[in-house]
Design an enzyme around this catalytic site. Structure first.
Site, short mmCIF file in Angstrom:
data_model
loop_
_atom_site.label_atom_id
_atom_site.label_comp_id
_atom_site.label_asym_id
_atom_site.label_seq_id
_atom_site.Cartn_x
_atom_site.Cartn_y
_atom_site.Cartn_z
N ASP A 188 4.94 -7.21 -6.51
CA ASP A 188 5.36 -8.23 -5.55
C ASP A 188 6.04 -7.52 -4.37
O ASP A 188 6.47 -6.36 -4.50
CB ASP A 188 6.34 -9.19 -6.26
CG ASP A 188 7.03 -10.14 -5.30
OD1 ASP A 188 6.31 -10.81 -4.52
OD2 ASP A 188 8.27 -10.20 -5.31
N ASP A 219 8.32 -9.25 -1.38
CA ASP A 219 9.66 -9.71 -0.98
C ASP A 219 10.57 -9.88 -2.20
O ASP A 219 10.24 -10.58 -3.15
CB ASP A 219 9.56 -11.03 -0.22
CG ASP A 219 8.82 -10.88 1.09
OD1 ASP A 219 9.50 -10.66 2.11
OD2 ASP A 219 7.57 -10.94 1.09
MG LIG Z 1 9.25 -11.90 -4.45
#
Ligand SMILES: [Mg+2]
Length: 251
Positions: A18, A20
């Site tokens: 992932d 952010d």
């Molecule tokens: Mg995230």
């Protein structure tokens, strides 16, 4: 904390990351994040060590990810699995009717424009309303997005994240994106590792757990993930150790 208790990195790992809150700390607005040269170098090294089996799995649009990480062009799933670029560079997009999404975008966009602090992000198929700068508007923002979701009807769903509400096509998520990568070279046959920080990453943890892989949750909160890292700095340190481990042992 830099991965104490996590399993020893293995030569057959495929990395799904992932962006952010995992590789990068969350910023006040999605536009405010920056990717530094060390992070680019780390991802390139890890990708090379994993025989190319590294992909970013994000809620952002693929074009947005490319702009952030340029000149790196990594395999990537964007908009929670609605669009995906495989390791061969081929782009896959799941088709959905556009006009109802445009109506919802106008409705949510108008609400955001009338309320300073709200940030509306129109990613094409995913519509995100961020209230990190105006947490007092959470309830009202939720009512507006729920209304738009009801109007879109079946086939779309409301997904809650950290200080963000997202309308997205149903049936696609970060878990389906990882499954698609795992069916293709150079991922196929490897052990999936997925690192994520938010509710939307739980789909990915579920898939990776079923495949006997390594699921790593970043930060606090309940999770199906089997391991945990404290924050983006800990993720960076651990991935650095993974890249170095492979370097020492050879691929
Ligand atoms: Mg995230």
């Amino acid at each position: 904390m830099s991965g104490a208790g996590l399993p020893q990195p293995a030569a057959d790992w495929a990395y799904f990351l992932d962006v952010d809150g995992t590789l990068l700390e969350h910023a006040a607005t999605p536009d405010a994040v920056r990717v530094d040269a060390d992070m680019r170098a780390l991802l390139a090294a890890l990708q090379a060590r994993a025989g190319g089996a590294l992909a970013l799995i994000s809620g952002r649009a693929v074009a947005d990810i490319d702009a952030l990480f340029a000149p790196l062009r990594l395999p990537v799933a964007g908009q929670h699995g609605v669009e995906r670029r495989d390791a061969a560079g081929q782009v896959h997009r799941h088709a959905f009717p556009q006009e109802p999404v445009r109506r919802a975008a106008r409705r949510i966009g108008a609400f955001a424009a009338a309320h300073p602090g709200l940030v509306f992000e129109d990613k094409g198929y995913n519509l995100a309303l961020h209230y990190r700068l105006a947490p007092e508007l959470a309830t009202e923002a939720c009512a507006v997005v729920e209304g738009a979701a009801a109007e879109l009807g079946e086939g779309f769903e409301l997904q809650r994240g950290k200080m963000v509400l997202e309308l997205k096509p149903g049936g696609r998520d970060k878990g389906t994106a990882i499954e698609e990568f795992m069916a293709e070279p150079p991922f196929r046959g490897r052990t999936p590792v997925f690192v994520g920080d938010d509710l939307t990453d739980e789909f990915g943890f579920g898939v990776v757990n079923r495949m006997g892989g390594v699921s790593v949750k970043v930060g606090d909160g309940g999770s199906a993930a089997r391991w945990r890292l404290a924050d983006a700095a800990a993720v960076r340190a651990w991935l650095g150790a993974c890249a170095a481990h492979r370097a020492r042992h050879g691929a």
